[in-house]
Design an enzyme around this catalytic site. Sequence first.
Site, PDB file in Angstrom:
ATOM      1  N   HIS A   1      -1.978  -5.388   1.488  1.00 38.17           N
ATOM      2  CA  HIS A   1      -3.196  -6.087   1.095  1.00 38.17           C
ATOM      3  C   HIS A   1      -2.897  -7.540   0.956  1.00 38.17           C
ATOM      4  O   HIS A   1      -1.844  -7.805   0.173  1.00 38.17           O
ATOM      5  CB  HIS A   1      -4.057  -5.569   0.157  1.00 38.17           C
ATOM      6  CG  HIS A   1      -5.195  -6.468  -0.177  1.00 38.17           C
ATOM      7  ND1 HIS A   1      -6.454  -6.450   0.457  1.00 38.17           N
ATOM      8  CD2 HIS A   1      -5.239  -7.248  -1.288  1.00 38.17           C
ATOM      9  CE1 HIS A   1      -6.950  -7.135  -0.365  1.00 38.17           C
ATOM     10  NE2 HIS A   1      -6.435  -7.964  -1.265  1.00 38.17           N
TER      11      HIS A   1
ATOM     12  N   THR B   1      -5.574  -7.650  10.931  1.00 37.88           N
ATOM     13  CA  THR B   1      -5.962  -6.183  10.227  1.00 37.88           C
ATOM     14  C   THR B   1      -5.400  -4.985  11.158  1.00 37.88           C
ATOM     15  O   THR B   1      -5.185  -4.196  10.700  1.00 37.88           O
ATOM     16  CB  THR B   1      -7.582  -6.387  10.149  1.00 37.88           C
ATOM     17  OG1 THR B   1      -8.019  -7.529   9.177  1.00 37.88           O
ATOM     18  CG2 THR B   1      -8.177  -5.125   9.470  1.00 37.88           C
TER      19      THR B   1
ATOM     20  N   LYS C   1       0.754  -1.194  -0.136  1.00 36.37           N
ATOM     21  CA  LYS C   1       0.066  -0.112  -0.141  1.00 36.37           C
ATOM     22  C   LYS C   1       0.904   1.184   0.084  1.00 36.37           C
ATOM     23  O   LYS C   1       2.083   1.143   0.253  1.00 36.37           O
ATOM     24  CB  LYS C   1      -0.972  -0.163   1.323  1.00 36.37           C
ATOM     25  CG  LYS C   1      -1.959  -1.282   1.158  1.00 36.37           C
ATOM     26  CD  LYS C   1      -2.902  -1.191   2.303  1.00 36.37           C
ATOM     27  CE  LYS C   1      -3.973  -2.291   2.472  1.00 36.37           C
ATOM     28  NZ  LYS C   1      -4.801  -2.397   3.627  1.00 36.37           N
TER      29      LYS C   1
ATOM     30  N   PHE D   1     -15.716   3.691   7.076  1.00 33.43           N
ATOM     31  CA  PHE D   1     -14.292   3.967   6.711  1.00 33.43           C
ATOM     32  C   PHE D   1     -14.197   3.762   5.389  1.00 33.43           C
ATOM     33  O   PHE D   1     -12.927   4.030   4.802  1.00 33.43           O
ATOM     34  CB  PHE D   1     -13.511   2.824   7.450  1.00 33.43           C
ATOM     35  CG  PHE D   1     -13.702   1.363   7.367  1.00 33.43           C
ATOM     36  CD1 PHE D   1     -13.268   0.582   6.264  1.00 33.43           C
ATOM     37  CD2 PHE D   1     -14.585   0.854   8.275  1.00 33.43           C
ATOM     38  CE1 PHE D   1     -13.586  -0.560   6.244  1.00 33.43           C
ATOM     39  CE2 PHE D   1     -14.747  -0.434   8.196  1.00 33.43           C
ATOM     40  CZ  PHE D   1     -14.321  -1.261   7.295  1.00 33.43           C
TER      41      PHE D   1
ATOM     42  N   GLU E   1      -9.201 -11.319  -7.216  1.00 29.60           N
ATOM     43  CA  GLU E   1      -8.591 -10.394  -7.220  1.00 29.60           C
ATOM     44  C   GLU E   1      -7.365 -10.157  -8.221  1.00 29.60           C
ATOM     45  O   GLU E   1      -7.223  -9.029  -8.750  1.00 29.60           O
ATOM     46  CB  GLU E   1      -8.074 -10.069  -5.674  1.00 29.60           C
ATOM     47  CG  GLU E   1      -9.180 -10.007  -4.870  1.00 29.60           C
ATOM     48  CD  GLU E   1      -8.966  -9.650  -3.268  1.00 29.60           C
ATOM     49  OE1 GLU E   1      -9.568  -9.207  -2.528  1.00 29.60           O
ATOM     50  OE2 GLU E   1      -7.661  -9.723  -3.000  1.00 29.60           O
TER      51      GLU E   1
ATOM     52  N   TYR F   1     -12.387  -2.748  -3.054  1.00 30.00           N
ATOM     53  CA  TYR F   1     -12.972  -2.668  -1.741  1.00 30.00           C
ATOM     54  C   TYR F   1     -14.776  -2.486  -1.835  1.00 30.00           C
ATOM     55  O   TYR F   1     -15.298  -2.092  -0.720  1.00 30.00           O
ATOM     56  CB  TYR F   1     -12.504  -1.335  -1.173  1.00 30.00           C
ATOM     57  CG  TYR F   1     -11.107  -1.687  -0.476  1.00 30.00           C
ATOM     58  CD1 TYR F   1     -10.681  -2.555   0.311  1.00 30.00           C
ATOM     59  CD2 TYR F   1     -10.092  -0.539  -0.869  1.00 30.00           C
ATOM     60  CE1 TYR F   1      -9.320  -3.019   0.746  1.00 30.00           C
ATOM     61  CE2 TYR F   1      -8.782  -0.904  -0.547  1.00 30.00           C
ATOM     62  CZ  TYR F   1      -8.489  -1.652   0.465  1.00 30.00           C
ATOM     63  OH  TYR F   1      -7.139  -2.069   0.778  1.00 30.00           O
TER      64      TYR F   1
ATOM     65  N   ARG G   1      -1.720 -14.568   4.362  1.00 31.44           N
ATOM     66  CA  ARG G   1      -2.505 -13.894   5.350  1.00 31.44           C
ATOM     67  C   ARG G   1      -1.842 -13.816   6.584  1.00 31.44           C
ATOM     68  O   ARG G   1      -1.479 -13.044   7.555  1.00 31.44           O
ATOM     69  CB  ARG G   1      -3.860 -14.338   5.731  1.00 31.44           C
ATOM     70  CG  ARG G   1      -5.092 -13.888   4.510  1.00 31.44           C
ATOM     71  CD  ARG G   1      -5.355 -12.776   4.460  1.00 31.44           C
ATOM     72  NE  ARG G   1      -5.929 -12.175   5.584  1.00 31.44           N
ATOM     73  CZ  ARG G   1      -6.516 -10.957   5.649  1.00 31.44           C
ATOM     74  NH1 ARG G   1      -6.466 -10.071   4.520  1.00 31.44           N
ATOM     75  NH2 ARG G   1      -7.207 -10.411   6.682  1.00 31.44           N
TER      76      ARG G   1
ATOM     77  N   ASN H   1      -1.935   0.247   7.169  1.00 31.41           N
ATOM     78  CA  ASN H   1      -1.456  -1.248   7.832  1.00 31.41           C
ATOM     79  C   ASN H   1      -0.504  -1.887   6.641  1.00 31.41           C
ATOM     80  O   ASN H   1      -0.613  -3.130   6.463  1.00 31.41           O
ATOM     81  CB  ASN H   1      -2.632  -2.102   8.175  1.00 31.41           C
ATOM     82  CG  ASN H   1      -3.608  -2.346   7.206  1.00 31.41           C
ATOM     83  OD1 ASN H   1      -3.455  -2.033   6.012  1.00 31.41           O
ATOM     84  ND2 ASN H   1      -4.771  -2.958   7.557  1.00 31.41           N
TER      85      ASN H   1
ATOM     86  N   ARG I   1       2.692  -6.726   9.406  1.00 29.53           N
ATOM     87  CA  ARG I   1       1.917  -5.590  10.174  1.00 29.53           C
ATOM     88  C   ARG I   1       2.475  -5.445  11.841  1.00 29.53           C
ATOM     89  O   ARG I   1       2.632  -4.415  12.254  1.00 29.53           O
ATOM     90  CB  ARG I   1       0.471  -5.796  10.193  1.00 29.53           C
ATOM     91  CG  ARG I   1       0.110  -5.535   8.871  1.00 29.53           C
ATOM     92  CD  ARG I   1      -1.714  -5.924   8.747  1.00 29.53           C
ATOM     93  NE  ARG I   1      -2.199  -5.538   7.481  1.00 29.53           N
ATOM     94  CZ  ARG I   1      -3.318  -6.045   7.351  1.00 29.53           C
ATOM     95  NH1 ARG I   1      -3.865  -6.806   7.920  1.00 29.53           N
ATOM     96  NH2 ARG I   1      -3.929  -5.408   5.878  1.00 29.53           N
TER      97      ARG I   1
HETATM   98  P1  DAT Z   1      -7.464  -6.872   5.819  1.00 25.62           P
HETATM   99  O1  DAT Z   1      -6.932  -5.880   5.265  1.00 25.62           O
HETATM  100  O2  DAT Z   1      -6.851  -7.529   6.988  1.00 25.62           O
HETATM  101  O3  DAT Z   1      -8.065  -7.809   4.791  1.00 25.62           O
HETATM  102  P2  DAT Z   1     -10.471  -5.919   6.015  1.00 25.62           P
HETATM  103  O4  DAT Z   1     -10.560  -6.616   4.428  1.00 25.62           O
HETATM  104  O5  DAT Z   1     -11.370  -6.467   6.787  1.00 25.62           O
HETATM  105  O6  DAT Z   1      -8.923  -6.121   6.514  1.00 25.62           O
HETATM  106  O7  DAT Z   1     -10.469  -4.390   5.513  1.00 25.62           O
HETATM  107  C1  DAT Z   1      -9.884  -3.778   4.454  1.00 25.62           C
HETATM  108  C2  DAT Z   1      -9.075  -2.634   5.040  1.00 25.62           C
HETATM  109  O8  DAT Z   1     -10.178  -1.819   5.415  1.00 25.62           O
HETATM  110  C3  DAT Z   1      -8.268  -2.930   6.146  1.00 25.62           C
HETATM  111  O9  DAT Z   1      -7.027  -3.100   5.878  1.00 25.62           O
HETATM  112  C4  DAT Z   1      -8.272  -1.462   6.727  1.00 25.62           C
HETATM  113  C5  DAT Z   1      -9.720  -0.924   6.584  1.00 25.62           C
HETATM  114  N1  DAT Z   1     -10.444  -1.287   7.760  1.00 25.62           N
HETATM  115  C6  DAT Z   1     -11.107  -2.454   8.047  1.00 25.62           C
HETATM  116  N2  DAT Z   1     -11.711  -2.270   9.198  1.00 25.62           N
HETATM  117  C7  DAT Z   1     -11.782  -1.099   9.655  1.00 25.62           C
HETATM  118  C8  DAT Z   1     -12.376  -0.412  10.600  1.00 25.62           C
HETATM  119  N3  DAT Z   1     -12.900  -0.957  11.559  1.00 25.62           N
HETATM  120  N4  DAT Z   1     -12.007   1.133  10.882  1.00 25.62           N
HETATM  121  C9  DAT Z   1     -11.066   1.624   9.954  1.00 25.62           C
HETATM  122  N5  DAT Z   1     -10.530   0.966   8.760  1.00 25.62           N
HETATM  123  C10 DAT Z   1     -10.802  -0.462   8.591  1.00 25.62           C
HETATM  124 MG    MG Z   2      -9.381  -7.740   3.369  1.00 22.56          MG
END
Ligand code: DAT
Ligand code: MG
Length: 151
Positions: free
Chosen positions: A115, A91, A9, A57, A126, A49, A85, A112, A102
Amino acid sequence: MERTLIIVKPDGVQRGLTGEIIRRFEARGLRIIGMKFMQVPEALAKKHYAIHKDKPFFDGLVKYITSSPVVVIAFEGTNAVQAARNTIGSTKPHESPAGTIRGDFALEIGRNLVHGSDGVENGENEVALWFDAAELVSWPRNTDPWIFEER
Ligand code: DAT
Ligand code: MG
């Protein structure tokens, strides 16, 4: 053979951690089949996304991923999705164990670093979303037999 999409990222690229992050997946045994440096178009960010489109968010997430260039890598390997992962960690970086990307380099959920696809079907989808077929290379790596067991 599973596929997983990894994105270094904007914070990872800006902080000079691109090499360190790719190194960890490569050292794990995953085989690179595609890689590019790019500025993410807003439409692609929103598609990527889409599952989060109703979350509070979402706008911040799209802004973050489009704010500065990223490095996108498609990896292939046995158990590639879960292995990647685990290499990435949780996350929420402050809850991510030391030894994960992370857990070693990040503090906040919105910064973070990386991805990784979260399921085998998502990995396929993806990689197809981020790469044209012509950008992917299918190649036998000389170390494959030392990493992938013959079945
Ligand atoms: P990951 O990146 O671990 O797969 P995710 O797919 O649940 O996590 O979410 C995608 C991204 O969205 C994550 O890297 C950061 C953001 N995100 C997720 N949950 C969040 C939250 N509760 N508040 C703020 N940002 C969030
Ligand atoms: Mg994810």
